[in-house]
Design a protein around this motif. Structure first.
Motif, PDB file in Angstrom:
ATOM      1  N   GLY A 132       0.785  -1.227   0.000  1.00  0.00           N
ATOM      2  CA  GLY A 132       0.000   0.000   0.000  1.00  0.00           C
ATOM      3  C   GLY A 132       0.813   1.270   0.000  1.00  0.00           C
ATOM      4  O   GLY A 132       0.246   2.359   0.018  1.00  0.00           O
TER       5      GLY A 132
ATOM      6  N   TYR B 198       0.338   5.039   3.073  1.00  0.00           N
ATOM      7  CA  TYR B 198      -0.907   5.804   2.985  1.00  0.00           C
ATOM      8  C   TYR B 198      -2.101   4.863   2.923  1.00  0.00           C
ATOM      9  O   TYR B 198      -3.133   5.101   3.536  1.00  0.00           O
ATOM     10  CB  TYR B 198      -0.861   6.685   1.738  1.00  0.00           C
ATOM     11  N   TRP B 199      -1.920   3.782   2.167  1.00  0.00           N
ATOM     12  CA  TRP B 199      -2.942   2.747   2.043  1.00  0.00           C
ATOM     13  C   TRP B 199      -2.443   1.467   2.712  1.00  0.00           C
ATOM     14  O   TRP B 199      -1.243   1.243   2.804  1.00  0.00           O
ATOM     15  CB  TRP B 199      -3.250   2.457   0.571  1.00  0.00           C
ATOM     16  N   ARG B 200      -3.354   0.611   3.116  1.00  0.00           N
ATOM     17  CA  ARG B 200      -2.949  -0.673   3.662  1.00  0.00           C
ATOM     18  C   ARG B 200      -3.387  -1.835   2.785  1.00  0.00           C
ATOM     19  O   ARG B 200      -3.425  -2.991   3.229  1.00  0.00           O
ATOM     20  CB  ARG B 200      -3.457  -0.856   5.089  1.00  0.00           C
TER      21      ARG B 200
ATOM     22  N   HIS C 155      -5.725   0.219  -2.874  1.00  0.00           N
ATOM     23  CA  HIS C 155      -5.832   1.599  -2.398  1.00  0.00           C
ATOM     24  C   HIS C 155      -7.279   1.947  -2.016  1.00  0.00           C
ATOM     25  O   HIS C 155      -7.790   3.013  -2.365  1.00  0.00           O
ATOM     26  CB  HIS C 155      -5.304   2.575  -3.443  1.00  0.00           C
ATOM     27  N   SER C 156      -7.875   1.053  -1.265  1.00  0.00           N
ATOM     28  CA  SER C 156      -9.241   1.283  -0.791  1.00  0.00           C
ATOM     29  C   SER C 156      -9.315   1.433   0.718  1.00  0.00           C
ATOM     30  O   SER C 156     -10.304   1.945   1.250  1.00  0.00           O
ATOM     31  CB  SER C 156     -10.146   0.118  -1.218  1.00  0.00           C
TER      32      SER C 156
ATOM     33  N   ARG D 176      -7.429   3.035   4.076  1.00  0.00           N
ATOM     34  CA  ARG D 176      -6.416   3.975   4.570  1.00  0.00           C
ATOM     35  C   ARG D 176      -5.637   3.377   5.733  1.00  0.00           C
ATOM     36  O   ARG D 176      -6.169   2.623   6.544  1.00  0.00           O
ATOM     37  CB  ARG D 176      -7.083   5.267   5.051  1.00  0.00           C
ATOM     38  N   CYS D 177      -4.352   3.736   5.829  1.00  0.00           N
ATOM     39  CA  CYS D 177      -3.591   3.405   7.029  1.00  0.00           C
ATOM     40  C   CYS D 177      -4.223   4.114   8.214  1.00  0.00           C
ATOM     41  O   CYS D 177      -4.569   5.308   8.126  1.00  0.00           O
ATOM     42  CB  CYS D 177      -2.143   3.863   6.877  1.00  0.00           C
TER      43      CYS D 177
ATOM     44  N   CYS E  60       0.016  -1.067   8.391  1.00  0.00           N
ATOM     45  CA  CYS E  60       0.537  -0.201   7.338  1.00  0.00           C
ATOM     46  C   CYS E  60       1.944  -0.673   7.016  1.00  0.00           C
ATOM     47  O   CYS E  60       2.728  -0.919   7.943  1.00  0.00           O
ATOM     48  CB  CYS E  60       0.527   1.248   7.816  1.00  0.00           C
TER      49      CYS E  60
END
Length: 422
Positions: A183, A334-336, A340-341, A343-344, A366
């Motif tokens: 992510g 930023y994403w986990r 990319h759906s 957020r961290c 993350c």
């Protein structure tokens, strides 16, 4: 045992986070299975003997190519460095695209100078002097890089490199992994200049090795104060060898162009607090360092500072995890997930992980890996730092990373840093 590992591996594939600890034998303590049970910095090279020196005093200029066959980078270590006024030494790449200047008794005024890294296996050392008369210097050892610090820019459509998924250990004892999904993105993919500018890649000597971590400029009463983990840097000798490189990052989201950044030298060890508790001391895993400026300015004037906060972190709060994973150009967690759906975010607060101070830890899903130690965990709304990253896989089946809550570090550091309350 094998069945347990298979179950763990299946759960890893669902979570999309990664460990930050190095491979076995690279700075941590190995257990019976050959995996680390404690985090350590990422090893990037070796320190090897090298004999060269000027005459004492020197009578004019001096030039030598310092070659270490097969090295990915070379760092020249000067001893008894002392030049006459107006004279200076350059350490450069053979093509001159990298060049660093040193004069007087070096950045810290003590004659002990670790020159900044020059990519490749050769560094050109040249003493520029018309009349001589200074003491000169000697070279007793050099840093020989085994890990590439200057990756080629990505080609269009190429995925950001990451580590492989392997069996893991609980409670912060995991080798480098990226769990099934990735992510992280280049920092240029988001409008984060104020948050990412103060974050630097750290390269330093420890014993017979060269190591990598992440650090960041922190708000405080002393100019150019940087914070990282104690398990990265804990002694003045390590600080003296430090190269903190700011702005080493992609200038575009796909990562087609990479900025070389600006290095600064370590100066003074201000305070350190060990990774684990020992007789009721330590357990916060942080170190505060003062960096030197140079003729081009000082770090905080150019790259700004981040503000830590004493505010209690909140479960579910979105975070930006800015780091130099594997010593590569700066990225942000930023994403986990790869889609990319998701957020961290902060998943747990007030935890106790791997021998740390009771109730001092936050957990988050993350991605990270070796070299990410010392990164800031930033509240995405306020822009203030809520945690100092230092552990991986702190809970068995969650593939969760861990950081020390900044409120605990603020209380321990006292007047050395300035913390907000929001």
């Amino acid at each position: 045992m094998n069945r347990m590992m298979l179950v763990a591996g299946s759960l890893l594939a669902l979570t999309g986070c990664a460990g930050n600890v190095d491979a076995p034998g690279a700075g941590g303590t190995d257990d019976a299975d050959g995996f680390e049970t404690a985090p350590g910095p990422l090893r990037a090279g070796d320190v090897i003997a090298y004999a060269a020196e000027t005459s004492h005093p020197y009578a004019g200029g001096w030039k030598q190519a310092i070659t270490s066959p097969g090295a990915t980078f070379v760092r020249v270590h000067f001893n008894d460095f002392s030049l006459a006024k107006g004279d200076y030494v350059t350490v450069s790449s053979p093509d001159g695209t990298q060049s660093f200047r040193y004069e007087d008794r070096g950045p810290n005024g003590d004659g002990d100078v670790w020159a900044f890294a020059v990519d490749g296996e050769t560094a050109i050392v040249e003493l520029h002097s018309t009349s001589g008369g200074g003491h000169g210097f000697s070279i007793a050892d050099i840093g020989h890089g085994t890990l590439a610090l200057a990756p080629e820019p990505l080609t269009s459509g190429e995925a950001t490199p990451g580590s492989i998924s392997i069996a893991r250990k609980p409670s912060g004892g995991t080798p480098d992994i990226v769990c099934a999904t990735e992510g992280r993105e280049n920092v240029a993919c988001h409008d984060l200049d104020a948050q990412q500018g103060p974050v630097a890649r750290l390269l330093f000597r420890r014993d017979a090795g060269m190591y990598l971590c992440t650090g960041w400029l922190i708000e405080g009463p002393y100019d150019n104060t940087l914070i990282t983990n104690n398990h990265c840097i804990s002694t003045q000798t390590e600080v003296t060898s430090l190269e903190a490189r700011f702005g080493y990052q992609s200038t575009d989201c796909p990562g087609m162009n990479i900025a070389a950044g600006q290095p600064f030298a370590g100066s003074t060890l201000l305070k350190t607090n060990s990774r684990t508790r020992s007789r009721s001391k330590g357990g916060l895993d942080y170190t505060l360092i003062q960096l030197t400026g140079d003729s081009a300015g000082n770090p905080q004037a150019t790259w700004r500072k981040l503000t830590p906060t004493t505010a209690a972190p909140s479960v579910g709060a979105f975070i930006n995890f800015i780091q130099h994973p594997g010593g590569r150009p700066k990225q942000v967690g930023y994403w986990r997930d790869a889609a990319h759906s998701l957020r961290c975010q902060i998943d747990t607060i007030d935890q106790t992980y791997s021998g740390t101070v009771v109730g001092s830890q936050i957990g988050y899903s993350c991605d990270s890996e070796g070299g990410s130690s010392g990164s800031p965990i930033i509240d995405a709304v306020s822009g203030n730092v809520v945690g100092l990253h230092h552990l991986a896989d702190v809970e068995w089946f969650n593939c969760r990373n861990g950081g020390t809550e900044m409120s605990a570090i603020c209380a321990d550091a006292g007047d050395l840093i300035r913390c907000a309350s929001n």
